[in-house]
Design a protein around this motif. Structure first.
Motif, short mmCIF file in Angstrom:
data_model
loop_
_atom_site.label_atom_id
_atom_site.label_comp_id
_atom_site.label_asym_id
_atom_site.label_seq_id
_atom_site.Cartn_x
_atom_site.Cartn_y
_atom_site.Cartn_z
N MET A 260 0.84 -1.21 0.00
CA MET A 260 0.00 0.00 0.00
C MET A 260 0.87 1.25 0.00
N PRO A 261 0.32 2.35 -0.54
CA PRO A 261 1.11 3.58 -0.61
C PRO A 261 1.01 4.41 0.66
N GLY A 262 1.84 5.45 0.76
CA GLY A 262 1.57 6.50 1.72
C GLY A 262 0.23 7.13 1.35
N PHE A 263 -0.37 7.84 2.29
CA PHE A 263 -1.72 8.33 1.97
C PHE A 263 -2.00 9.68 2.61
N SER A 264 -2.95 10.39 1.99
CA SER A 264 -3.57 11.55 2.65
C SER A 264 -5.07 11.42 2.42
N ASP A 268 -14.11 14.88 6.91
CA ASP A 268 -14.77 15.63 8.00
C ASP A 268 -14.15 17.01 8.21
N GLY A 269 -13.74 17.65 7.15
CA GLY A 269 -13.15 18.99 7.27
C GLY A 269 -11.70 18.99 7.71
N HIS A 270 -11.10 17.82 7.80
CA HIS A 270 -9.69 17.73 8.22
C HIS A 270 -8.86 17.00 7.16
N LEU A 271 -7.54 17.19 7.27
CA LEU A 271 -6.64 16.50 6.36
C LEU A 271 -5.72 15.61 7.18
N TYR A 272 -5.84 14.31 6.96
CA TYR A 272 -5.00 13.33 7.65
C TYR A 272 -3.97 12.79 6.66
N TYR A 273 -2.82 12.36 7.18
CA TYR A 273 -1.80 11.77 6.32
C TYR A 273 -1.21 10.57 7.06
N GLY A 274 -0.64 9.66 6.30
CA GLY A 274 -0.07 8.50 6.98
C GLY A 274 0.82 7.67 6.09
N PHE A 275 1.34 6.60 6.70
CA PHE A 275 2.40 5.80 6.09
C PHE A 275 2.12 4.32 6.30
N GLY A 282 5.02 0.24 12.58
CA GLY A 282 3.57 0.22 12.51
C GLY A 282 3.07 1.25 11.52
N VAL A 283 1.74 1.39 11.44
CA VAL A 283 1.16 2.40 10.55
C VAL A 283 1.12 3.71 11.32
N LYS A 284 1.65 4.75 10.69
CA LYS A 284 1.73 6.07 11.34
C LYS A 284 0.68 6.98 10.73
N ILE A 285 0.03 7.76 11.58
CA ILE A 285 -0.98 8.70 11.09
C ILE A 285 -0.93 9.99 11.90
N GLY A 286 -1.16 11.11 11.22
CA GLY A 286 -1.24 12.41 11.88
C GLY A 286 -2.30 13.26 11.22
N ARG A 287 -2.65 14.35 11.88
CA ARG A 287 -3.59 15.31 11.28
C ARG A 287 -2.83 16.57 10.93
N HIS A 288 -2.96 16.99 9.67
CA HIS A 288 -2.17 18.12 9.19
C HIS A 288 -2.70 19.45 9.72
N ASP A 289 -4.01 19.60 9.78
CA ASP A 289 -4.59 20.88 10.21
C ASP A 289 -4.76 20.88 11.73
N GLY A 290 -5.11 22.03 12.28
CA GLY A 290 -5.40 22.14 13.71
C GLY A 290 -4.14 22.19 14.56
N GLY A 291 -4.34 22.08 15.88
CA GLY A 291 -3.22 22.16 16.83
C GLY A 291 -3.15 23.54 17.47
N GLU A 292 -2.48 23.57 18.63
CA GLU A 292 -2.39 24.84 19.38
C GLU A 292 -1.05 25.52 19.09
N ASP A 293 -1.09 26.84 19.06
CA ASP A 293 0.16 27.59 18.97
C ASP A 293 0.98 27.33 20.23
N THR A 294 2.28 27.24 20.06
CA THR A 294 3.14 26.86 21.18
C THR A 294 4.54 27.41 20.97
N THR A 295 5.46 26.98 21.82
CA THR A 295 6.88 27.28 21.63
C THR A 295 7.66 26.01 22.00
N PRO A 296 8.91 25.90 21.55
CA PRO A 296 9.68 24.71 21.93
C PRO A 296 9.85 24.56 23.44
N ASP A 297 9.81 25.67 24.17
CA ASP A 297 9.97 25.58 25.64
C ASP A 297 8.69 25.19 26.36
N THR A 298 7.55 25.49 25.76
CA THR A 298 6.30 25.31 26.50
C THR A 298 5.40 24.21 25.93
#
Ligand SMILES: Cc1cc2nc3c(=O)[nH]c(=O)nc-3n(C[C@H](O)[C@H](O)[C@H](O)COP(=O)(O)OP(=O)(O)OC[C@H]3O[C@@H](n4cnc5c(N)ncnc54)[C@H](O)[C@@H]3O)c2cc1C
Length: 405
Positions: A260-264, A268-275, A282-298
């Motif tokens: 099977m290929p990598g995928f996106s 539901d209004g979101h963009l998921y990607y995976g391997f 194992g199979v890896k998956i993440g969501r490209h959109d969303g998430g909170e603003d942050t900093t490397p320290d916090t």
């Protein structure tokens, strides 16, 4: 490369703070700040052309604190994010192969990449448009064709896909280590120092926790630390927290990179990607959109159960054989620009200072070509690709621009 020791150089007075010495070390070449995905590529391309390079980064190559950790990043050429990137994606595809040859290291798995969306969805339409505009070979697949070709995918009628065969995924940690090794073999000098301040001028002054370097040029590729390091430049960038999870496949034969290929997936209004399941990850998956603003320290490094459950839910719906036991989950960071296009080029008013930032979670596939372009810029060579749309001078890159979620 040979940069002078501080004690042999003339002092230019106080450099202030953080334990830096008062002496300036003259670097008759380029200082590269940040040796992660992009900076290590820039250092390699500069050194390979015989240029003097001093690379500065307090962390070891392949570390997991920034944006280039893990074992997989999708590499595609038919770029739904904008056809203007395609000259860069196709150059990068060539350069990935050249890098493998030059290093004798396997970095790229040519599994292909499948984009899946409801019929008429932007992901498939934009991928097809980019492919058509640039004559790239892709296959437009019905839901039935997807199920026939890739039995692991459960895609309902009413959905469609586009399969790009000349695509796949690369290993980011191995890539960083490879660029480090090759750059040093070509004479680049790397020091484990943290840059605390950069005076962007005709001859930039880069101060670290132990020294101060007066260079002909500086390239800054500091990943999610760039918002702090480039705060004085007026660029609009922010680090954003993302979550990735790995699951054990219950049907390993259908879920490997040969099946099977990598995928996106636009869902539901979101963009998921995976391997696919690769190298025991194992199979890896993440969501490209969303998430909170942050900093490397916090950044919150703890992954919440609901974040894993969301990703598992997407696999249960589209790749049910992939939704086995939890293997791993972690948070990490993108560095967002307001329009999600990279910010690449000379800083306005500072022609000896170059940045690659605002990569907005899609730059790894470009790493070798970004290295080539940054080397061109630092050596005063006009890049052979049009990078005007990525200019740090564009309105969307400036501090007044809003950054959407
Ligand atoms: C979870 C995730 C999934 C992704 N998936 C994809 C994908 O599938 N395809 C794709 O193309 N892209 C993807 N991306 C995006 C891609 O990985 C990033 O755009 C890319 O890795 C950014 O590289 P970088 O060099 O800017 O940052 P990094 O690799 O983080 O490098 C920054 C470096 O700067 C150093 N540094 C920081 N501060 C200082 C300082 N003060 N002095 C000196 N050095 C300093 C750090 O130690 C670090 O080594 C993904 C990103 C993430 C996080």
């Amino acid at each position: 490369m040979d940069v002078g020791h501080p004690s042999t150089c003339r002092s230019r007075g106080a450099t202030g703070g953080s334990g830096a010495t008062d002496a300036e070390v003259r670097v008759p070449g380029t200082v590269v700040v940040g040796l992660g995905g992009i900076g290590s590529a820039a250092a390699y391309h500069l050194a390979a052309r015989g240029a003097t390079v001093l690379g500065l980064d307090p962390r070891l190559p392949g570390h997991r604190d920034g944006s280039s950790h893990g074992r997989s990043r999708l590499v595609r050429q038919a770029y739904a994010e904008g056809p203007e990137y395609v000259a860069l994606t196709t150059a990068a595809w060539r350069l990935w192969h050249e890098l493998e040859q030059a290093s004798g290291t396997r970095l790229l798995t040519e599994s292909g990449v499948l984009a899946v969306a409801p019929i008429g969805g932007a992901l498939v339409a934009d991928t097809l448009a980019a492919a058509r505009a640039h004559g790239l070979p892709v296959e437009h697949l019905t839901a039935t064709a997807i199920r026939d070709r890739f039995p692991a995918f459960r895609v309902a009628d009413g959905w469609e896909g586009v399969l790009e065969r000349e695509a796949g995924f690369v290993d980011p940690e191995a890539t960083v280590r490879t660029h480090h090794r090759l750059a040093q073999e070509h004479g680049a000098e790397f020091r484990a120092e943290r840059v605390v301040d950069i005076a962007f001028g005709a001859h930039p002054l880069v101060r670290t926790d132990v020294a101060a370097y007066r260079a002909d040029r500086v390239v800054v590729a500091a990943g999610p630390w760039a918002p702090e390091l480039l705060a004085a430049t007026g660029l609009r960038i922010v680090a954003r927290r993302k979550v990735v999870a790995h699951f054990a496949p219950t049907d390993p034969r259908a879920l490997g990179a040969d099946a099977m290929p990598g995928f996106s997936i636009q869902h539901d209004g979101h963009l998921y990607y995976g391997f696919p399941d690769h190298d025991g990850q194992g199979v890896k998956i993440g969501r490209h959109d969303g998430g909170e603003d942050t900093t490397p320290d916090t950044i919150d490094r703890v992954v919440r159960p609901d974040e894993v459950a969301e990703l598992r839910g997407v696999l249960e719906r589209f790749l049910p054989g992939a939704a086995g036991a939890d293997l791993d989950a972690y948070s990490c960071m993108y560095t967002m620009s307001s329009d999600e296009d990279f910010i690449l080029g000379a800083l306005p008013g500072a022609p000896a200072c170059f940045v690659a930032t605002g990569c907005s979670g899609h730059a790894f596939k470009f790493v070798p070509v970004l290295g080539e372009v940054l080397a061109d810029l630092a050596l005063g060579v006009r890049p052979r690709y049009d990078i005007g749309f990525l200019s740090p001078d564009r309105a969307a890159a400036r501090a007044s621009a809003a950054i959407d979620r």
